[in-house]
Motif scaffolding. Structure first.
Motif, PDB file in Angstrom:
ATOM      1  N   LYS A  28     -54.831 -53.542  -3.231  1.00 18.00           N
ATOM      2  CA  LYS A  28     -54.188 -52.381  -2.689  1.00 18.00           C
ATOM      3  C   LYS A  28     -53.428 -51.443  -3.882  1.00 18.00           C
ATOM      4  O   LYS A  28     -53.769 -50.313  -3.873  1.00 18.00           O
ATOM      5  CB  LYS A  28     -53.138 -52.635  -1.409  1.00 18.00           C
ATOM      6  N   GLN A  50     -60.287 -50.822  -1.263  1.00 14.09           N
ATOM      7  CA  GLN A  50     -59.714 -50.569   0.145  1.00 14.09           C
ATOM      8  C   GLN A  50     -60.118 -51.296   1.134  1.00 14.09           C
ATOM      9  O   GLN A  50     -59.772 -52.035   1.965  1.00 14.09           O
ATOM     10  CB  GLN A  50     -59.536 -49.225   0.351  1.00 14.09           C
ATOM     11  N   ASP A  71     -58.841 -54.648   3.363  1.00 17.10           N
ATOM     12  CA  ASP A  71     -59.014 -54.581   4.792  1.00 17.10           C
ATOM     13  C   ASP A  71     -59.437 -56.162   5.307  1.00 17.10           C
ATOM     14  O   ASP A  71     -59.287 -56.743   6.118  1.00 17.10           O
ATOM     15  CB  ASP A  71     -59.751 -53.391   5.351  1.00 17.10           C
TER      16      ASP A  71
END
Length: 79
Positions: A22, A55, A59
């Motif tokens: 992140k 990203q 996730d």
């Protein structure tokens, strides 16, 4: 039922890796903005693509950490 120590460690490791991705993605986006402002749109676009892939992987790892918490993923042995 509480998590075993190996599963707690696995969950922590997954969450740590997700957080690293992140913040690396945030750094890449900031670099892409600077490149774009400097007129280097092609390089900026490449960094944005990389940041978006970070990203997506973040996730996935966060989802795996939740699966560990729910007992859907279990570590058989401590490493």
């Amino acid at each position: 039922m509480p998590l075993t120590k190996p599963n707690q460690q696995l969950r922590r490791d997954l969450k740590e890796a997700a957080a690293l991705l992140k913040w690396s993605g945030v750094d890449l986006i900031q670099a892409a903005v600077r490149l774009s402002e400097a007129g280097q749109e092609d390089e900026a676009k490449e960094l944005m693509i990389l940041a978006l892939s970070y990203q997506a992987t973040e996730d996935k790892l966060a989802g795996y950490a939740e699966e560990v918490k729910a007992g859907g993923i279990v570590r058989d042995r401590g490493e």
